[in-house]
Design a protein around this motif. Structure first.
Motif, PDB file in Angstrom:
ATOM      1  N   GLY A 119     -32.446 -38.131   4.086  1.00  0.00           N
ATOM      2  CA  GLY A 119     -31.387 -38.206   3.357  1.00  0.00           C
ATOM      3  C   GLY A 119     -30.190 -37.890   4.096  1.00  0.00           C
ATOM      4  O   GLY A 119     -29.233 -38.061   3.333  1.00  0.00           O
ATOM      5  N   THR A 120     -30.378 -37.434   5.083  1.00  0.00           N
ATOM      6  CA  THR A 120     -29.117 -37.205   6.110  1.00  0.00           C
ATOM      7  C   THR A 120     -28.549 -38.330   6.446  1.00  0.00           C
ATOM      8  O   THR A 120     -29.264 -39.160   7.334  1.00  0.00           O
ATOM      9  CB  THR A 120     -29.138 -35.972   7.112  1.00  0.00           C
ATOM     10  OG1 THR A 120     -29.740 -34.942   6.414  1.00  0.00           O
ATOM     11  CG2 THR A 120     -27.949 -35.722   7.883  1.00  0.00           C
ATOM     12  N   THR A 121     -27.102 -38.673   6.530  1.00  0.00           N
ATOM     13  CA  THR A 121     -26.772 -39.582   7.030  1.00  0.00           C
ATOM     14  C   THR A 121     -25.288 -39.006   7.875  1.00  0.00           C
ATOM     15  O   THR A 121     -24.429 -38.541   7.067  1.00  0.00           O
ATOM     16  CB  THR A 121     -26.103 -40.807   6.306  1.00  0.00           C
ATOM     17  OG1 THR A 121     -27.399 -41.381   5.722  1.00  0.00           O
ATOM     18  CG2 THR A 121     -25.320 -41.969   7.361  1.00  0.00           C
ATOM     19  N   PHE A 122     -24.974 -38.981   9.164  1.00  0.00           N
ATOM     20  CA  PHE A 122     -24.076 -38.626  10.097  1.00  0.00           C
ATOM     21  C   PHE A 122     -22.849 -39.664   9.993  1.00  0.00           C
ATOM     22  O   PHE A 122     -22.950 -40.769  10.526  1.00  0.00           O
ATOM     23  CB  PHE A 122     -24.297 -38.043  11.394  1.00  0.00           C
ATOM     24  CG  PHE A 122     -25.186 -36.935  11.512  1.00  0.00           C
ATOM     25  CD1 PHE A 122     -25.043 -35.649  10.812  1.00  0.00           C
ATOM     26  CD2 PHE A 122     -26.626 -37.061  12.022  1.00  0.00           C
ATOM     27  CE1 PHE A 122     -25.760 -34.622  10.961  1.00  0.00           C
ATOM     28  CE2 PHE A 122     -27.468 -36.051  12.122  1.00  0.00           C
ATOM     29  CZ  PHE A 122     -26.907 -34.674  11.449  1.00  0.00           C
ATOM     30  N   HIS A 123     -21.514 -39.324   9.360  1.00  0.00           N
ATOM     31  CA  HIS A 123     -20.509 -40.193   9.407  1.00  0.00           C
ATOM     32  C   HIS A 123     -19.543 -39.444  10.270  1.00  0.00           C
ATOM     33  O   HIS A 123     -19.252 -38.298  10.266  1.00  0.00           O
ATOM     34  CB  HIS A 123     -19.724 -40.359   8.026  1.00  0.00           C
ATOM     35  CG  HIS A 123     -20.713 -41.057   6.986  1.00  0.00           C
ATOM     36  ND1 HIS A 123     -20.902 -42.384   6.874  1.00  0.00           N
ATOM     37  CD2 HIS A 123     -21.664 -40.289   5.988  1.00  0.00           C
ATOM     38  CE1 HIS A 123     -21.945 -42.500   6.033  1.00  0.00           C
ATOM     39  NE2 HIS A 123     -22.408 -41.370   5.360  1.00  0.00           N
ATOM     40  N   PHE A 124     -18.911 -40.229  11.238  1.00  0.00           N
ATOM     41  CA  PHE A 124     -18.069 -39.471  12.200  1.00  0.00           C
ATOM     42  C   PHE A 124     -16.526 -39.922  11.753  1.00  0.00           C
ATOM     43  O   PHE A 124     -15.942 -41.164  11.779  1.00  0.00           O
ATOM     44  CB  PHE A 124     -18.304 -40.178  13.713  1.00  0.00           C
ATOM     45  CG  PHE A 124     -19.642 -39.685  13.970  1.00  0.00           C
ATOM     46  CD1 PHE A 124     -20.014 -38.612  14.667  1.00  0.00           C
ATOM     47  CD2 PHE A 124     -20.762 -40.767  13.710  1.00  0.00           C
ATOM     48  CE1 PHE A 124     -21.211 -38.233  15.171  1.00  0.00           C
ATOM     49  CE2 PHE A 124     -22.031 -40.214  14.095  1.00  0.00           C
ATOM     50  CZ  PHE A 124     -22.448 -38.960  14.581  1.00  0.00           C
ATOM     51  N   VAL A 125     -15.613 -39.115  11.549  1.00  0.00           N
ATOM     52  CA  VAL A 125     -14.490 -39.254  10.997  1.00  0.00           C
ATOM     53  C   VAL A 125     -13.479 -38.652  12.251  1.00  0.00           C
ATOM     54  O   VAL A 125     -13.272 -37.675  12.437  1.00  0.00           O
ATOM     55  CB  VAL A 125     -14.060 -38.224   9.754  1.00  0.00           C
ATOM     56  CG1 VAL A 125     -12.837 -38.368   9.143  1.00  0.00           C
ATOM     57  CG2 VAL A 125     -15.264 -38.546   8.694  1.00  0.00           C
ATOM     58  N   THR A 126     -12.436 -39.815  12.494  1.00  0.00           N
ATOM     59  CA  THR A 126     -11.638 -39.596  13.397  1.00  0.00           C
ATOM     60  C   THR A 126     -10.111 -39.330  12.934  1.00  0.00           C
ATOM     61  O   THR A 126      -9.189 -39.000  13.474  1.00  0.00           O
ATOM     62  CB  THR A 126     -11.367 -40.680  14.396  1.00  0.00           C
ATOM     63  OG1 THR A 126     -11.195 -41.915  13.544  1.00  0.00           O
ATOM     64  CG2 THR A 126     -12.971 -40.903  15.034  1.00  0.00           C
ATOM     65  N   GLU A 127      -9.953 -39.541  11.465  1.00  0.00           N
ATOM     66  CA  GLU A 127      -8.770 -39.292  11.029  1.00  0.00           C
ATOM     67  C   GLU A 127      -8.155 -37.870  10.326  1.00  0.00           C
ATOM     68  O   GLU A 127      -7.048 -37.901   9.770  1.00  0.00           O
ATOM     69  CB  GLU A 127      -8.591 -40.409   9.732  1.00  0.00           C
ATOM     70  CG  GLU A 127      -8.994 -41.898   9.947  1.00  0.00           C
ATOM     71  CD  GLU A 127     -10.309 -42.092   9.796  1.00  0.00           C
ATOM     72  OE1 GLU A 127     -10.721 -43.223  10.217  1.00  0.00           O
ATOM     73  OE2 GLU A 127     -11.179 -41.185   9.640  1.00  0.00           O
ATOM     74  N   GLY A 128      -8.762 -37.010  10.826  1.00  0.00           N
ATOM     75  CA  GLY A 128      -8.603 -35.733  10.466  1.00  0.00           C
ATOM     76  C   GLY A 128      -9.413 -35.233   9.429  1.00  0.00           C
ATOM     77  O   GLY A 128     -10.018 -35.627   8.480  1.00  0.00           O
ATOM     78  N   ILE A 129      -8.849 -33.599   8.881  1.00  0.00           N
ATOM     79  CA  ILE A 129      -9.495 -33.014   8.040  1.00  0.00           C
ATOM     80  C   ILE A 129      -9.293 -33.526   6.639  1.00  0.00           C
ATOM     81  O   ILE A 129     -10.362 -33.313   5.674  1.00  0.00           O
ATOM     82  CB  ILE A 129      -9.308 -31.455   8.132  1.00  0.00           C
ATOM     83  CG1 ILE A 129      -7.827 -31.128   7.708  1.00  0.00           C
ATOM     84  CG2 ILE A 129      -9.492 -30.978   9.597  1.00  0.00           C
ATOM     85  CD1 ILE A 129      -7.523 -29.384   7.660  1.00  0.00           C
TER      86      ILE A 129
END
Length: 210
Positions: A119-129
């Protein structure tokens, strides 16, 4: 809507949440593994790594339960540096990470999501916290969002006033160097107060809320 929490975050008595010189060989920094001695014997941790038995600890149980999404800093996913641990790297935990929920990685390097077992999906966020928190809250729904670390990530969300509750496991060690959690942060000024203190043999558990 759920709350934003930090749970099970280990620090030394001199305030460091990670040791110096983080690397593939020392993912928590040199000496950083000692911070987590309170967690390793627990049933909660042992089940995470596929082992039976362990001690019952309500703080360990709460460290991963009840969360609908997680936010992690870049080094919580992979070793320091630009190679992400190599082209096949999918995180520190193998094919079935312990998150079992959408997990948002703060980074400056765009990357396609990685779907893992359990159930884990890693999403990579480049737009900040702020963007990461908005996505995590949307994914979590009525459940809580956990700010999972590392030190820099927790500091950023503290300074933004985004964390509702912070549970620290203060381990009886001194590191002297590394990543300091509270340097330059005025917790009372940000509205945080201590609401629970529980001393144990391997750590003193302190809960702060705002």
């Amino acid at each position: 809507m759920g709350k934003v929490r930090v749970r099970g975050f280990a620090v030394s008595i001199d305030g460091f949440g990670a040791g110096p010189d983080q690397s593939l060989e020392h993912p928590m920094g040199k000496g950083g593994r000692e911070l987590h001695k309170w967690f390793f014997p627990t049933r909660a941790f042992r089940s995470m790594v596929g082992q039976d038995g362990g001690t019952d600890d309500r703080f360990a149980d709460a460290a991963m339960d009840g969360f609908g999404a997680f936010i992690l800093g870049r080094n919580m996913f992979g070793p320091a540096g630009d190679e992400w641990g190599g082209p096949d790297w999918k995180g520190w935990w193998g094919d079935n990470p312990p998150y079992h929920a959408p997990t948002f990685i703060l980074t400056h390097h765009a990357r396609a999501p990685i779907v893992m077992d359990g159930g884990t999906t890693f999403h990579f966020v480049t737009e900040g916290i702020e963007a990461a928190l908005a996505q995590a809250k949307a994914a979590a729904g009525d459940l809580d969002v956990k700010i999972g670390g590392g030190v820099s990530t927790v500091r950023q969300y503290l300074l933004a006033g985004a964390i509702d509750e912070l549970h620290l496991a203060v381990s009886p060690i001194v590191l002297g160097r590394g990543e300091h959690l509270f340097a330059g942060i005025d917790l009372p000024g940000l509205g945080y107060r201590i609401t629970e203190t529980v001393p144990t043999e391997l750590a003193t558990h302190i809960v702060l809320t705002r």
